[in-house]
Design a protein around this motif. Sequence first.
Motif, PDB file in Angstrom:
ATOM      1  N   ALA A 119       2.696  11.636   6.634  1.00 18.71           N
ATOM      2  CA  ALA A 119       2.278  10.692   5.603  1.00 18.71           C
ATOM      3  C   ALA A 119       2.583   9.255   6.034  1.00 18.71           C
ATOM      4  O   ALA A 119       3.541   9.005   6.760  1.00 18.71           O
ATOM      5  N   LEU A 120       1.718   8.353   5.585  1.00 13.12           N
ATOM      6  CA  LEU A 120       1.920   6.926   5.821  1.00 13.12           C
ATOM      7  C   LEU A 120       1.784   6.192   4.498  1.00 13.12           C
ATOM      8  O   LEU A 120       1.000   6.594   3.645  1.00 13.12           O
ATOM      9  N   THR A 121       2.518   5.104   4.360  1.00 16.66           N
ATOM     10  CA  THR A 121       2.279   4.274   3.192  1.00 16.66           C
ATOM     11  C   THR A 121       0.916   3.624   3.365  1.00 16.66           C
ATOM     12  O   THR A 121       0.444   3.438   4.499  1.00 16.66           O
ATOM     13  N   LEU A 122       0.297   3.279   2.261  1.00 15.15           N
ATOM     14  CA  LEU A 122      -1.022   2.655   2.353  1.00 15.15           C
ATOM     15  C   LEU A 122      -0.985   1.339   3.131  1.00 15.15           C
ATOM     16  O   LEU A 122      -1.875   1.096   3.952  1.00 15.15           O
ATOM     17  N   PRO A 123       0.038   0.479   2.946  1.00 20.28           N
ATOM     18  CA  PRO A 123       0.085  -0.730   3.786  1.00 20.28           C
ATOM     19  C   PRO A 123       0.180  -0.413   5.279  1.00 20.28           C
ATOM     20  O   PRO A 123      -0.487  -1.066   6.099  1.00 20.28           O
TER      21      PRO A 123
ATOM     22  N   LEU B 133      -0.900   2.298   6.745  1.00 24.69           N
ATOM     23  CA  LEU B 133      -2.193   2.858   7.132  1.00 24.69           C
ATOM     24  C   LEU B 133      -3.225   1.748   7.322  1.00 24.69           C
ATOM     25  O   LEU B 133      -3.987   1.762   8.295  1.00 24.69           O
ATOM     26  N   ALA B 134      -3.236   0.773   6.423  1.00 30.98           N
ATOM     27  CA  ALA B 134      -4.172  -0.355   6.553  1.00 30.98           C
ATOM     28  C   ALA B 134      -3.918  -1.123   7.845  1.00 30.98           C
ATOM     29  O   ALA B 134      -4.862  -1.520   8.537  1.00 30.98           O
ATOM     30  N   GLU B 135      -2.666  -1.304   8.202  1.00 31.75           N
ATOM     31  CA  GLU B 135      -2.345  -1.986   9.470  1.00 31.75           C
ATOM     32  C   GLU B 135      -2.843  -1.178  10.660  1.00 31.75           C
ATOM     33  O   GLU B 135      -3.417  -1.723  11.600  1.00 31.75           O
TER      34      GLU B 135
ATOM     35  N   THR C 168      -5.320  -7.327   4.588  1.00 32.49           N
ATOM     36  CA  THR C 168      -5.416  -7.232   3.128  1.00 32.49           C
ATOM     37  C   THR C 168      -6.802  -6.752   2.715  1.00 32.49           C
ATOM     38  O   THR C 168      -6.934  -5.913   1.811  1.00 32.49           O
ATOM     39  N   GLU C 169      -7.853  -7.258   3.361  1.00 30.18           N
ATOM     40  CA  GLU C 169      -9.216  -6.799   3.075  1.00 30.18           C
ATOM     41  C   GLU C 169      -9.365  -5.308   3.393  1.00 30.18           C
ATOM     42  O   GLU C 169      -9.987  -4.562   2.625  1.00 30.18           O
ATOM     43  N   ILE C 170      -8.817  -4.883   4.512  1.00 32.17           N
ATOM     44  CA  ILE C 170      -8.896  -3.482   4.904  1.00 32.17           C
ATOM     45  C   ILE C 170      -8.115  -2.624   3.908  1.00 32.17           C
ATOM     46  O   ILE C 170      -8.589  -1.561   3.491  1.00 32.17           O
ATOM     47  N   TYR C 171      -6.942  -3.087   3.501  1.00 38.89           N
ATOM     48  CA  TYR C 171      -6.143  -2.375   2.500  1.00 38.89           C
ATOM     49  C   TYR C 171      -6.963  -2.174   1.226  1.00 38.89           C
ATOM     50  O   TYR C 171      -7.051  -1.058   0.703  1.00 38.89           O
ATOM     51  N   ALA C 172      -7.567  -3.253   0.732  1.00 35.17           N
ATOM     52  CA  ALA C 172      -8.356  -3.172  -0.507  1.00 35.17           C
ATOM     53  C   ALA C 172      -9.539  -2.228  -0.338  1.00 35.17           C
ATOM     54  O   ALA C 172      -9.849  -1.440  -1.240  1.00 35.17           O
ATOM     55  N   SER C 173     -10.195  -2.287   0.804  1.00 30.90           N
ATOM     56  CA  SER C 173     -11.338  -1.418   1.075  1.00 30.90           C
ATOM     57  C   SER C 173     -10.919   0.047   1.082  1.00 30.90           C
ATOM     58  O   SER C 173     -11.585   0.905   0.491  1.00 30.90           O
TER      59      SER C 173
END
Length: 125
Positions: A63-67, A69-71, A91-96
């Motif tokens: 498992a990864l935290t969403l932040p 994973l976005a990175e 941040t854009e990728i995180y939101a997407s």
Amino acid sequence: MTTTTPTPPDPGPDGNRAALVASLLDWLETRDRTPAELSLVLDTVSNRRRRVTIDALRAHGEALTLPDLAEEVAVRELDRPLTEIEPEIVTEIYASIYHDHLPRIEDAGLVAYEQERDLVVPAFD
């Protein structure tokens, strides 16, 4: 006359798509899935960002935290170290991922998202 074997194009950060899809199909064979569920999984992996997201989770094997994973997705998509990627892009990728891709990946049964911990848990091997 000499013949040379052409060099295949650089597959780039999404070059493992065939391996990813093959491993997902192998995983699906071990599950009792309906044709509609199989179609949902294949539709899910038809999108590049979702493939990169799934592959990043698969590569980490946990498992990864969403932040985080976005990175990881940003690094893979842009093929640059995180230190060279603007925070706005991450941040854009995180939101997407959060608003569009993660719900679809979860609906396909490929991940579970624990919102309280902001944790994305892979459901596949």
